[in-house]
Write a protein that holds these residues in place. Structure first.
Motif, PDB file in Angstrom:
ATOM      1  N   THR A 336      17.884 -81.155 -57.930  1.00  0.00           N
ATOM      2  CA  THR A 336      19.070 -80.800 -57.148  1.00  0.00           C
ATOM      3  C   THR A 336      18.908 -81.172 -55.685  1.00  0.00           C
ATOM      4  N   ASP A 337      19.980 -81.607 -55.110  1.00  0.00           N
ATOM      5  CA  ASP A 337      20.081 -81.814 -53.667  1.00  0.00           C
ATOM      6  C   ASP A 337      21.568 -81.993 -53.369  1.00  0.00           C
ATOM      7  N   VAL A 338      21.929 -81.754 -52.139  1.00  0.00           N
ATOM      8  CA  VAL A 338      23.343 -81.805 -51.794  1.00  0.00           C
ATOM      9  C   VAL A 338      23.608 -82.989 -50.875  1.00  0.00           C
ATOM     10  N   VAL A 339      24.604 -83.786 -51.236  1.00  0.00           N
ATOM     11  CA  VAL A 339      25.090 -84.830 -50.340  1.00  0.00           C
ATOM     12  C   VAL A 339      26.530 -84.450 -49.998  1.00  0.00           C
ATOM     13  N   ILE A 402       6.760 -85.047 -58.928  1.00  0.00           N
ATOM     14  CA  ILE A 402       8.045 -85.152 -58.238  1.00  0.00           C
ATOM     15  C   ILE A 402       9.156 -84.497 -59.059  1.00  0.00           C
ATOM     16  N   ALA A 403      10.114 -83.906 -58.374  1.00  0.00           N
ATOM     17  CA  ALA A 403      11.240 -83.268 -59.063  1.00  0.00           C
ATOM     18  C   ALA A 403      12.092 -84.345 -59.722  1.00  0.00           C
ATOM     19  N   LEU A 445      20.762 -89.863 -59.124  1.00  0.00           N
ATOM     20  CA  LEU A 445      19.512 -89.426 -58.498  1.00  0.00           C
ATOM     21  C   LEU A 445      19.296 -87.931 -58.680  1.00  0.00           C
ATOM     22  N   HIS A 446      20.309 -87.163 -58.358  1.00  0.00           N
ATOM     23  CA  HIS A 446      20.226 -85.719 -58.563  1.00  0.00           C
ATOM     24  C   HIS A 446      21.635 -85.140 -58.476  1.00  0.00           C
ATOM     25  N   ASN A 453      24.890 -87.115 -57.489  1.00  0.00           N
ATOM     26  CA  ASN A 453      24.506 -87.984 -56.386  1.00  0.00           C
ATOM     27  C   ASN A 453      23.850 -89.247 -56.935  1.00  0.00           C
ATOM     28  N   TYR A 454      24.275 -90.374 -56.425  1.00  0.00           N
ATOM     29  CA  TYR A 454      23.794 -91.670 -56.899  1.00  0.00           C
ATOM     30  C   TYR A 454      23.060 -92.374 -55.762  1.00  0.00           C
TER      31      TYR A 454
END
Lengths: 463, 384
Positions: A336-339, A402-403, A445-446, A453-454
């Motif tokens: 997870t990550d936020v863009v 790595i996640a 990506l996540h 997210n790409y």
């Protein structure tokens, strides 16, 4: 001359052997396999992949994206394909969906637009990653693939538009409501005869009649088939010999939805000779049939990687469970990550178009975009420059920590051709080496804040 | 301005490092600080300023300096939080030195603390740009350099394993170390992969701990101790925090370390060869290999030979990480640099028992973080 000037098939690397499906659920072990999008692929990324296969750095007059399994029910993907391909902003773009006919419909719409003189060099992409319910009759039938074609008006056309006929009528064969994630089907002999044949046969007949052609005049039939035998039965009933049918992709990669007829067309073009007539047929709540005549330009316009090479490049998944994980049919630990759209918008040119900076003083190409040169440290002397979508691995690691959804994950520092150094996850490989040649591929990506997210990854260029 | 011999270390303290599940962030600060108070024989009221080196402040302390003030009730005076990746601890010390050298304060407390185990299994949170950093792992970032180095100089994983064996040997002789077991080269090489070429034993552990140092103006040192340790030189240098996007980077070592050490040697008026022992930043085994070269002890590509010859062992001519290093002592990020000051001070005082280096007069402490983005080097001596 109006028609197809370039084309590029794309089949994802993983294969789910039908024997693995029967290993999971019991029953008779089927032969062959279905192609499966990798864990970081979806219909959008596969469309980008196919589009890039038509040539990097080309400018198009329009972009179509056709899919019944778009990763977004609301949000256009054609424009994402356009941005990832670094196309100019002033461009007509549209998504096509609804039924698996949408791939052929998107092609026909492009042909009509070019015919009307409204556009030229229209990029048509079609991709599907259709889900079948586990242990359902469609599992082991549906496969994932993509195709891209460019529709042009010029001397570089390799397959000229001769004629086209469309039928529109309701028939329930495959469907998926807004609440269902898996494709539903009412197939079998009734549906093939009273749906598929009812719509495709008259469309094919009309084209032949209008052109004064007998079935024998057609070199290749590229017909979408809702199951493994419907196209062959239809061709036979219309008086075509079995050799005229482009061999089905179903045994080796499955029924590939909106990409299928375009992949069969690509397969025909891979070996076609000038003068060959190719009939393409798409089906789904009606039919689209397009007749092409192969031109003398064919030898200069064949796909760089033909369909057979994509088929041969498959790698079996180690287990059915991997497939469940790749399609998120079991609960997975998604990275997870936020863009935010603020970041996305501010860095669009850098992150999606993949532009960096070139120093006017020392010539150093660098990424990400900079205000002060990393080599000569002079300021405000950096020009925008596109980074090549291929390069060489400078160093790497295979990371087990790595996640990510899959481990181990190779990570590579890549020197892009023509300059710029990138730090990328490696796709479609368990390892990588210093000096390896890689191509860039747009992948998931996540996820975060309810969105996907790409970003670009590197994939080995295999001989 | 040279700070050489202007500042004295008059007291140090260090907690046991490890999985300190039953202690809190503020407990660690208290334990380290109280030891340092006692060591210096100082009344905390005499401390004029504080520097807290911490990567992730305690759960109650936000991102400011207040974690140190609250734990020690060290109010009504300036305290500054320092955070500079893995060079946090040594940079906090460097800031303490500068505060005294500037003439602003006479007595300063430098304290590094980290409670990584409160953050869950892997300790370090992910950080950085969501697309450009890609959720990279610390071993994965240093491994990029290790693989390029090993490819270029034809070095195998055996060289890395020898670093792990040595540092575990030293750590086994250090009661405060996190990992106190000796390991064999075979065991190191057979361990599960973390991020190639690093296996489990090539990586430092995720550790809780705190360390403290009390500094004062040189002419005041005699009030507190008969055996002050003198600051000889300090240096800090940065390069790109995104080395993987730097097309000019050869990935064979870290120039931030070369630059920081040159600053420190120049200030001290010494050459690298004058150093008697060094506490270097062995977050991963390869990092120690590179550090030996980057600090100027030998030329690029020569460290593997030094290691194979045992020159960096306790009995070698340049003992590296006599404490066990990050590998064995553990690596609570912000505490590590101050812990190195603690260990270097104790070596120079001759207090290190089994792992004591004979006849040591100049010791070096080194942090590198980023990877390679920021390095800090401190040289201490026991003779003025």
């Amino acid at each position: 001359m109006i028609g197809i000037s370039r084309y590029a098939p794309y089949v994802p690397r993983p294969r789910l052997p039908r024997s693995e499906i029967s290993r999971a659920w019991g029953g008779r072990a089927g032969k062959g396999a279905v192609a499966v999008a990798n864990y970081d692929e979806d219909a959008l990324t596969m469309a980008v992949e196919a589009a890039l296969g038509c040539g990097v750095g080309r400018v198009y007059g329009g972009v179509h994206f056709a899919s019944t399994s778009s990763p977004y029910l609301e949000k256009q993907c054609a424009s994402v394909v356009a941005t990832a391909c670094d196309l100019p902003r002033e461009l007509f773009s549209a998504d096509f969906g609804g039924s698996t006919r949408c791939g052929v419909s998107a092609l026909l719409a492009a042909l009509r637009a070019v015919q009307a003189g409204a556009a030229t060099d229209v990029l048509v992409t079609a991709a599907d990653v259709r889900l079948a319910s586990p242990d359902s009759e469609l599992e082991g039938v549906l496969g994932d693939a993509a195709a891209a074609l460019v529709v042009s008006d010029g001397d570089d056309v390799i397959a000229e538009l001769v004629d086209a006929v469309s039928i529109a009528e309701e028939f329930t064969y495959h469907w998926r409501t807004d609440r269902q994630q898996s494709v539903q089907v009412a197939g079998g002999r009734f549906s093939n005869l009273h749906g598929y044949a009812r719509d495709l046969a008259p469309a094919i007949g009309a084209v032949l009649q209008r052109q004064g052609l007998e079935p024998a005049a057609i070199a290749k039939l590229a017909l979408y088939s809702p199951d493994t035998r419907a196209a062959a039965d239809l061709a036979k009933s219309l008086g075509f010999a079995s050799e005229q049918l482009v061999p089905s992709l179903a045994p080796e990669i499955g029924c590939t939805g909106s990409a299928e007829a375009l992949l069969l067309l690509a397969r025909a073009l891979d070996t076609a000779a000038a003068g060959d007539l190719i009939l393409v047929g798409g089906f789904g709540e009606g039919a689209d049939v397009i007749l092409f005549r192969v031109t003398a330009a064919i030898d200069g316009g064949r796909a760089e990687v033909p369909v057979q090479s994509w088929i041969d490049a498959g790698e079996p998944l180690e287990s059915y469970e991997k497939y469940l994980k790749y399609r998120r049919l079991v609960e997975v630990d998604e990275p997870t990550d936020v863009v935010t759209n603020v970041l996305e918008s501010k860095e669009l040119t850098q992150n999606v178009r993949l532009h960096g900076s070139r120093c006017r003083e020392c010539g150093q190409v660098q990424y990400p975009v900079a205000r002060v040169c990393i080599a000569c440290e002079k300021r405000e002397c950096l020009d925008d420059v596109p980074i090549a979508r291929a390069g060489t691995v400078f160093t790497f690691t295979v990371d087990h920590l790595i996640a990510n959804l899959e481990h181990p994950l190779p990570m590579a520092v890549v020197d892009a051709d023509g300059g710029g150094r990138l730090y990328l996850q490696v796709a479609d490989a368990d390892t990588i080496d210093i000096g390896a040649r890689v191509a860039l591929t747009y992948r998931r990506l996540h996820e975060g804040a309810g969105n996907r997210n790409y970003y670009w990854k590197a994939k080995p260029i295999r001989a | 301005m040279s700070m050489k011999n202007q500042i004295a270390v008059i007291g140090v303290g260090c907690t046991k490092f490890g999985d300190l599940f039953d202690q809190g962030y503020e407990d660690l600060i208290c334990d380290a600080a109280f030891q340092a108070y006692d060591d210096a024989g100082i009344d905390p009221a005499e401390i004029e300023a504080g520097y807290l080196g911490t990567y992730m402040p305690g759960p109650s302390g936000g991102k400011a300096s207040v974690s140190l003030g609250d734990a020690l009730r060290l109010y009504d005076r300036p305290i500054t939080r320092v955070e500079n990746y893995c060079a946090t601890g040594t940079d906090a010390f460097r800031n303490g030195c500068m505060a005294i050298a500037s003439g602003t304060y006479d007595v300063v407390l430098v304290l590094g603390a980290e409670k990584l185990k409160d953050r869950g299994g892997r300790g370090l949170p992910r950080f950085g740009h969501p697309l450009l950093a890609k959720g990279n792992s610390a071993p994965g970032l240093f491994a990029l350099a290790a693989n390029r180095y090993m490819h270029t100089f034809g070095v195998g994983r055996e060289t890395l394993a020898k670093v792990a064996v040595k540092n575990h040997y030293n750590g086994a002789r250090n009661p405060k170390a996190h990992l106190r077991s000796e390991v064999t080269e075979e065991k190191v090489l057979a361990a599960p992969m973390i991020s190639s070429p690093f296996g489990l034993f090539d990586c430092c552990p995720t550790t809780d701990g705190a360390a403290a140092a009390i500094l004062c103006r040189a002419d005041l040192a005699a009030k507190y101790t008969d055996a002050p340790i003198w600051v000889k030189g300090v240096g800090l240098s940065v390069t790109s925090g995104r080395p993987y996007y730097d097309p000019t980077f050869d990935y064979l070592g870290f120039r931030s370390t070369s630059n920081a050490s040159k600053q420190a040697y120049d200030m001290a008026g010494i050459a690298a060869s004058d150093i008697d022992f060094a506490e270097v930043h062995d977050c991963f085994t390869w990092t120690e290999v590179s550090n030996i070269e980057d600090l100027g002890f030998c030329a690029k590509g020569e460290a593997p030979g030094w290691i194979a010859e045992g020159r960096t062992s306790l009995s070698g001519d340049l003992p590296i990480n006599p404490s066990g290093g990050l590998k064995s002592f553990g690596h609570p990020i912000g505490a590590s640099g101050v812990r190195m000051i603690y260990e270097t001070t104790e070596q120079l005082r001759g207090n290190c028992g089994e792992r004591q280096i004979a006849d040591a007069h100049l010791g070096l402490a080194h942090n590198v973080g980023g990877p390679g983005a920021v390095s800090c080097v401190i040289v201490l001596g026991n003779e003025k």
